[in-house]
Structure formats: C-alpha cells, structure tokens
Design a protein around this motif. Structure first.
Motif, short mmCIF file in Angstrom:
data_model
loop_
_atom_site.label_atom_id
_atom_site.label_comp_id
_atom_site.label_asym_id
_atom_site.label_seq_id
_atom_site.Cartn_x
_atom_site.Cartn_y
_atom_site.Cartn_z
N SER A 78 0.83 -1.21 0.00
CA SER A 78 0.00 0.00 0.00
C SER A 78 0.86 1.26 0.00
O SER A 78 2.06 1.23 0.30
CB SER A 78 -0.91 0.02 1.23
OG SER A 78 -0.16 0.33 2.40
N HIS A 79 0.23 2.37 -0.32
CA HIS A 79 0.92 3.66 -0.27
C HIS A 79 1.40 3.96 1.14
O HIS A 79 2.50 4.50 1.33
CB HIS A 79 -0.01 4.78 -0.74
CG HIS A 79 -0.41 4.68 -2.18
ND1 HIS A 79 0.26 3.91 -3.10
CD2 HIS A 79 -1.42 5.30 -2.87
CE1 HIS A 79 -0.31 4.04 -4.28
NE2 HIS A 79 -1.32 4.87 -4.17
N ARG A 132 6.52 4.82 -8.43
CA ARG A 132 5.56 4.31 -7.44
C ARG A 132 5.56 5.17 -6.18
O ARG A 132 4.51 5.47 -5.61
CB ARG A 132 5.92 2.86 -7.12
CG ARG A 132 4.98 2.12 -6.22
CD ARG A 132 4.00 1.26 -6.97
NE ARG A 132 3.21 0.49 -6.02
CZ ARG A 132 3.45 -0.78 -5.71
NH1 ARG A 132 4.43 -1.42 -6.31
NH2 ARG A 132 2.69 -1.42 -4.84
N ALA A 136 2.40 7.38 -4.79
CA ALA A 136 1.91 7.22 -3.42
C ALA A 136 1.87 8.57 -2.70
O ALA A 136 0.89 8.89 -2.01
CB ALA A 136 2.80 6.24 -2.66
N THR A 139 -0.92 10.84 -4.04
CA THR A 139 -2.23 10.33 -3.65
C THR A 139 -2.55 10.68 -2.20
O THR A 139 -3.66 11.13 -1.88
CB THR A 139 -2.29 8.81 -3.84
OG1 THR A 139 -2.08 8.50 -5.22
CG2 THR A 139 -3.64 8.25 -3.40
N TYR A 149 -8.56 6.67 -2.91
CA TYR A 149 -7.65 5.54 -2.80
C TYR A 149 -8.07 4.59 -1.67
O TYR A 149 -8.10 3.36 -1.86
CB TYR A 149 -6.24 6.05 -2.55
CG TYR A 149 -5.24 4.98 -2.17
CD1 TYR A 149 -4.77 4.07 -3.12
CD2 TYR A 149 -4.77 4.87 -0.86
CE1 TYR A 149 -3.87 3.08 -2.77
CE2 TYR A 149 -3.86 3.89 -0.51
CZ TYR A 149 -3.41 3.00 -1.47
OH TYR A 149 -2.52 2.01 -1.12
#
Length: 243
Positions: A78-79, A132, A136, A139, A149
């Motif tokens: 996950s972020h 990536r 993240a 977001t 998200y």
C-alpha cells in the motif's frame, strides 16, 4: 428553491462533467483493483534486511545502499506501507510534514539518478520504484485522491459519472457555478471562495470520522461531494486569476 431543485435534477449530468476528478500520473503506475483483505493494518515496525548482504534497509523502500541492490516492489504494497505510515487507527489522517519527509527520504534512495551508474536492470527497477513512490505521495498528499484511494482499497469504486444524490447540495453547486459565471467584481467571487473553503474543511472533517468508523458507503457520498466542492474552488480561482 424549488426552481433550483428542478434545475439541479435536470442538469446533474452537466454539473458532474464540470467537476473533474483530481488527476494523478497514470503512465508509470497501472491502475490496480485492491481487495479488502490486502489492506495493511499498520506500517511494519521491524526493520527489513537486504536479501543480498543482510544489512538493515534504510527504510520501507526495498533498496540497499550498503551493497547497492534494488528490488521490485510487490503490487499489493500500500501507499501507507511504502512511505512508512500507519494505516490504523485512521488511514485518512495523514501528518503532512511526516509524509513529506518520508517521501524525500524514499526518493533519495530510489531516484533513478542514484542508480545511473548501475546495470540497466537496476536502473529500470529504480525508475519504476521512484514512480511508485511519487504516485503514493501525490495520492496521500491531498484529501480527495486520498479518500478515493482508501475507498478503492476497500472495494468501493467511484466512477467518473458518479453524482451526488443530495439535490439540495446539487442546487447549491449550481448556484455557486452561476455566481462565478455571472460575477462582476472580485469581492463577490472571493466571498464565495471563502464560503466554499469552509464547506471543504467540514467535508474533510466528516471524512475523517467516516473512515475511522469504516463507514465506506457514507464516505463515498462525502467524497463525491468533496469532488464537486473542489471543482467550485478551481472555478473560482480561475475567475480571480483572469480578472
């Protein structure tokens, strides 16, 4: 007000089209469908070790600055986990100074420039990992994409055409649009912008409570309202920039 409600019902699709979603980089980060059981409950507290030299990694990013090896990140990370942030007790509450520091730390390790002299496969991994990390960060930085998200990770999708079901709210949005379109002086738009900012703040606070309670259905409705309110914010800012 009845007239506004009728017009809101008739023009709902038009208003929805004028309230664009926050756009995030898509070219380097493929869209993923997240399942509820893949959500990490808390960022890992134990330090991971490099699988090559066994030395502790400097952070959540799978890159070792001791032996200079970098590794692909699993798709289900996950972020929050990637940036070393706790998911519990509330994934929507993010400390922005901590987020920014974790982002800088992560990019200092995996940025492609740091791996420019390494072999091509390592450079490719670094480029994908850096993208990536950036995705993240972008977001989690802003409330709207953060809410979208979290909902997506819990199986609740918001499409481009999802609309607010509250007709009173839609009437207010249409009235705000018309105020901006017909405005003749900046003070009028500034007053509307200030009022809209208060509504955004109230909606963000509401989302904090809803995500804490894991009330995802209500959080979806609030997220859609936030999308409209941010559309009003952008429209008012554009008007002020051009007048």
């Amino acid at each position: 007000m009845q007239s506004l409600l009728l017009r809101a019902s008739q023009r709902a699709f038009v208003v929805a089209a004028r309230a664009p979603r926050t756009t995030l980089p898509r070219a380097t980060v493929p869209r993923q469908r997240y399942l509820h059981n893949t959500v990490p409950r808390r960022a890992q507290s134990s330090t991971k070790a490099c699988p090559v030299c066994t030395q502790p990694l400097p952070g959540p990013v799978p890159a070792c600055t001791k032996c200079w090896n970098i590794f692909a990140l699993p798709a289900d990370v996950s972020h929050h986990e990637l940036l070393g942030l706790d998911y519990d007790p509330n994934p929507f509450v993010v400390d922005l100074p901590t987020l920014k520091k974790r982002f800088r730390d992560a990019q200092s390790i995996c940025h492609p420039d740091s791996w420019a002299s390494k072999n091509p496969s390592q450079k490719d991994v670094a480029q994908a990992l850096s993208a990536r990390v950036n995705h993240a960060y972008q977001t989690l930085l802003n409330p709207l994409p953060r809410a979208e998200y979290i909902l997506e990770r819990n199986g609740v999708h918001i499409s481009e055409v999802d609309q607010a079901q509250d007709m009173m709210f839609m009437a207010e949005i249409m009235e705000a649009r018309e105020t901006i379109d017909d405005a003749e002086n900046p003070e009028e738009v500034r007053a509307l912008l200030e009022e809209n900012e208060d509504k955004i703040s109230a909606t963000v606070k509401e989302l904090e409570s809803l995500f804490k309670d894991r009330d995802y259905a209500s959080a979806k409705a609030a997220t859609i309202r936030l999308r409209y309110l941010q559309g009003i914010h952008r429209a008012a800012k554009r008007w002020l920039d051009n007048h």
